[in-house]
Design a protein around this motif. Structure first.
Motif, PDB file in Angstrom:
ATOM      1  N   ALA A  37       0.827  -1.206   0.000  1.00  0.00           N
ATOM      2  CA  ALA A  37       0.000   0.000   0.000  1.00  0.00           C
ATOM      3  C   ALA A  37       0.865   1.261   0.000  1.00  0.00           C
ATOM      4  O   ALA A  37       0.559   2.244  -0.695  1.00  0.00           O
ATOM      5  N   ALA A  38       1.958   1.235   0.789  1.00  0.00           N
ATOM      6  CA  ALA A  38       2.865   2.388   0.825  1.00  0.00           C
ATOM      7  C   ALA A  38       3.514   2.621  -0.527  1.00  0.00           C
ATOM      8  O   ALA A  38       3.670   3.767  -0.981  1.00  0.00           O
ATOM      9  N   ILE A  39       3.887   1.524  -1.219  1.00  0.00           N
ATOM     10  CA  ILE A  39       4.502   1.635  -2.540  1.00  0.00           C
ATOM     11  C   ILE A  39       3.533   2.269  -3.529  1.00  0.00           C
ATOM     12  O   ILE A  39       3.891   3.154  -4.314  1.00  0.00           O
ATOM     13  N   LEU A  40       2.280   1.822  -3.495  1.00  0.00           N
ATOM     14  CA  LEU A  40       1.268   2.379  -4.390  1.00  0.00           C
ATOM     15  C   LEU A  40       1.060   3.867  -4.135  1.00  0.00           C
ATOM     16  O   LEU A  40       0.934   4.672  -5.064  1.00  0.00           O
ATOM     17  N   THR A  41       1.045   4.249  -2.839  1.00  0.00           N
ATOM     18  CA  THR A  41       0.871   5.661  -2.481  1.00  0.00           C
ATOM     19  C   THR A  41       2.031   6.504  -2.985  1.00  0.00           C
ATOM     20  O   THR A  41       1.838   7.590  -3.548  1.00  0.00           O
ATOM     21  N   LEU A  42       3.252   6.000  -2.785  1.00  0.00           N
ATOM     22  CA  LEU A  42       4.440   6.727  -3.228  1.00  0.00           C
ATOM     23  C   LEU A  42       4.490   6.841  -4.744  1.00  0.00           C
ATOM     24  O   LEU A  42       4.897   7.873  -5.289  1.00  0.00           O
ATOM     25  N   ARG A  43       4.090   5.762  -5.428  1.00  0.00           N
ATOM     26  CA  ARG A  43       4.064   5.815  -6.886  1.00  0.00           C
ATOM     27  C   ARG A  43       3.072   6.862  -7.382  1.00  0.00           C
ATOM     28  O   ARG A  43       3.344   7.600  -8.328  1.00  0.00           O
ATOM     29  N   ALA A  44       1.910   6.915  -6.705  1.00  0.00           N
ATOM     30  CA  ALA A  44       0.905   7.907  -7.090  1.00  0.00           C
ATOM     31  C   ALA A  44       1.435   9.321  -6.866  1.00  0.00           C
ATOM     32  O   ALA A  44       1.244  10.216  -7.701  1.00  0.00           O
ATOM     33  N   LYS A  45       2.125   9.539  -5.711  1.00  0.00           N
ATOM     34  CA  LYS A  45       2.711  10.852  -5.436  1.00  0.00           C
ATOM     35  C   LYS A  45       3.777  11.193  -6.464  1.00  0.00           C
ATOM     36  O   LYS A  45       3.871  12.332  -6.923  1.00  0.00           O
ATOM     37  N   ARG A  46       4.584  10.175  -6.828  1.00  0.00           N
ATOM     38  CA  ARG A  46       5.642  10.414  -7.810  1.00  0.00           C
ATOM     39  C   ARG A  46       5.052  10.824  -9.148  1.00  0.00           C
ATOM     40  O   ARG A  46       5.529  11.777  -9.790  1.00  0.00           O
ATOM     41  N   GLU A  47       3.997  10.112  -9.583  1.00  0.00           N
ATOM     42  CA  GLU A  47       3.363  10.443 -10.852  1.00  0.00           C
ATOM     43  C   GLU A  47       2.767  11.850 -10.811  1.00  0.00           C
ATOM     44  O   GLU A  47       2.846  12.599 -11.783  1.00  0.00           O
ATOM     45  N   ARG A  48       2.167  12.210  -9.673  1.00  0.00           N
ATOM     46  CA  ARG A  48       1.589  13.537  -9.544  1.00  0.00           C
ATOM     47  C   ARG A  48       2.665  14.615  -9.598  1.00  0.00           C
ATOM     48  O   ARG A  48       2.500  15.652 -10.252  1.00  0.00           O
ATOM     49  N   ILE A  49       3.803  14.350  -8.906  1.00  0.00           N
ATOM     50  CA  ILE A  49       4.915  15.312  -8.907  1.00  0.00           C
ATOM     51  C   ILE A  49       5.483  15.465 -10.309  1.00  0.00           C
ATOM     52  O   ILE A  49       5.791  16.575 -10.762  1.00  0.00           O
ATOM     53  N   PHE A  50       5.629  14.310 -11.033  1.00  0.00           N
ATOM     54  CA  PHE A  50       6.124  14.374 -12.409  1.00  0.00           C
ATOM     55  C   PHE A  50       5.199  15.223 -13.281  1.00  0.00           C
ATOM     56  O   PHE A  50       5.655  16.045 -14.082  1.00  0.00           O
ATOM     57  N   ALA A  51       3.888  14.999 -13.101  1.00  0.00           N
ATOM     58  CA  ALA A  51       2.913  15.745 -13.901  1.00  0.00           C
ATOM     59  C   ALA A  51       2.965  17.232 -13.570  1.00  0.00           C
ATOM     60  O   ALA A  51       2.948  18.094 -14.469  1.00  0.00           O
ATOM     61  N   GLU A  52       3.031  17.560 -12.260  1.00  0.00           N
ATOM     62  CA  GLU A  52       3.096  18.963 -11.850  1.00  0.00           C
ATOM     63  C   GLU A  52       4.383  19.614 -12.332  1.00  0.00           C
ATOM     64  O   GLU A  52       4.389  20.770 -12.763  1.00  0.00           O
ATOM     65  N   THR A  53       5.493  18.876 -12.253  1.00  0.00           N
ATOM     66  CA  THR A  53       6.778  19.410 -12.708  1.00  0.00           C
ATOM     67  C   THR A  53       6.748  19.704 -14.197  1.00  0.00           C
ATOM     68  O   THR A  53       7.239  20.740 -14.655  1.00  0.00           O
ATOM     69  N   ALA A  54       6.164  18.765 -14.972  1.00  0.00           N
ATOM     70  CA  ALA A  54       6.069  18.971 -16.415  1.00  0.00           C
ATOM     71  C   ALA A  54       5.204  20.195 -16.728  1.00  0.00           C
ATOM     72  O   ALA A  54       5.532  21.005 -17.608  1.00  0.00           O
ATOM     73  N   ALA A  55       4.092  20.329 -15.972  1.00  0.00           N
ATOM     74  CA  ALA A  55       3.211  21.475 -16.191  1.00  0.00           C
ATOM     75  C   ALA A  55       3.923  22.782 -15.853  1.00  0.00           C
ATOM     76  O   ALA A  55       3.804  23.783 -16.576  1.00  0.00           O
ATOM     77  N   LEU A  56       4.672  22.792 -14.746  1.00  0.00           N
ATOM     78  CA  LEU A  56       5.411  23.991 -14.357  1.00  0.00           C
ATOM     79  C   LEU A  56       6.498  24.327 -15.368  1.00  0.00           C
ATOM     80  O   LEU A  56       6.741  25.503 -15.663  1.00  0.00           O
ATOM     81  N   LYS A  57       7.135  23.283 -15.932  1.00  0.00           N
ATOM     82  CA  LYS A  57       8.167  23.522 -16.936  1.00  0.00           C
ATOM     83  C   LYS A  57       7.561  24.143 -18.187  1.00  0.00           C
ATOM     84  O   LYS A  57       8.118  25.097 -18.760  1.00  0.00           O
ATOM     85  N   ASP A  58       6.409  23.609 -18.615  1.00  0.00           N
ATOM     86  CA  ASP A  58       5.726  24.192 -19.774  1.00  0.00           C
ATOM     87  C   ASP A  58       5.322  25.645 -19.496  1.00  0.00           C
ATOM     88  O   ASP A  58       5.446  26.516 -20.364  1.00  0.00           O
TER      89      ASP A  58
END
Length: 282
Positions: A37-58
């Motif tokens: 469950a912790a791995i799934l949560t961290l993966r979800a946070k990582r994907e969200r951070i990647f998405a936010e980072t990409a949006a901020l870069k754009d």
């Protein structure tokens, strides 16, 4: 009878062993589930951070290119700007807590948190001297908007080297420069106040170059010319001391070699007072 009793004990021990093994197995399974469950949560946070980072870069690329922003992107930009402002203010407040205790500088928010005023209080040997102020704009990139820092302090160079990358480094190095400048100026004033026989020949605005003449004997014209150079502008002590005199033997004497070291290792007014006590100067 004994055999039956022993068999019963063995069965009981076996039952306890199985129960313990089953309990351990259940604990392992529960722990594995928690880790999963912790791995799934961290993966979800990582994907969200990647998405936010990409949006901020754009968003940053569009801003750098001067392209118009969509309505949703405008909202994101305003949220990003507020976040950066809060982050910078929190960082500066943490620094203020530390430096307020040692008399380094104080911080005051202004313009609804969009800028901050930094007050540098200088001191030398326990005496408070000049206070300098600097206002920084915290929007997007940090910029200096107003200040009363002396022109001789390399503020522009220090800001270019440290301001954008590290608030702490910039404020620390600027505080060191201002305190060292105040300390060197104060030493010159103390020479004039405490040792009237010493004549200041030359000094500059930074007080990192100082030339003065010391009278050796009251009844003669014998004198020594001392030149102090301060290569490190964050320090109050010189990095080079030159002793000159028409009397070459005097300038090269063991006592004046000691005086040269004394001028290197002590504030100049303190060194001259010691030299007067031991009879090197009048």
């Amino acid at each position: 009878m004994d055999i039956v009793r022993k068999q019963g004990v063995f069965d009981h021990l076996l039952m306890l062993e199985k129960a313990g093994t089953a309990g351990q197995e259940k604990q392992k399974q529960d722990h594995v589930k928690e880790l999963h469950a912790a791995i799934l949560t961290l993966r979800a946070k990582r994907e969200r951070i990647f998405a936010e980072t990409a949006a901020l870069k754009d968003l940053k690329d569009k801003l750098d290119q001067g392209l118009p922003l969509e309505e949703e992107e405008t909202d994101d930009f305003m949220q990003l700007e507020q976040f950066l402002l809060k982050s910078r203010l929190m960082q500066l407040k943490d620094l203020q807590t530390v430096y307020h205790l040692i008399g380094g500088y104080n911080l005051i928010e202004s313009k609804q948190g969009k800028s901050v005023c930094v007050s540098f209080r200088t001191a030398f040997e326990g005496v408070y001297l000049e206070t300098y102020n600097l206002e920084m704009d915290l929007r997007r990139t940090v910029q200096i908007s107003r200040h009363n820092i002396p022109p001789c302090v390399p503020l522009e160079r220090l800001a270019k080297e440290h301001l954008q990358a590290d608030f702490k480094a910039f404020l620390e190095i600027l505080s060191l420069h201002l305190n060292a400048l105040a300390g060197r100026k104060q030493q010159v004033l103390l020479i004039k106040e405490l040792i009237g026989t010493v004549e200041i020949i030359e000094r500059n605005q930074l007080c990192n170059f100082l030339v003065f003449m010391c009278k050796i004997q009251e009844e003669t014209e014998a004198a020594v010319l001392c030149t102090l150079e301060y290569g490190d502008l964050t320090q109050c002590l010189p990095t080079r001391v030159t002793i000159e005199s028409e009397n070459k033997t005097l300038a090269e004497s063991p006592q004046w070699k000691k005086n040269q070291v004394l001028l290197m290792e002590s504030p100049v007014h303190s060194a001259l007072l010691t030299m007067r006590k031991v009879g090197s100067i009048v």
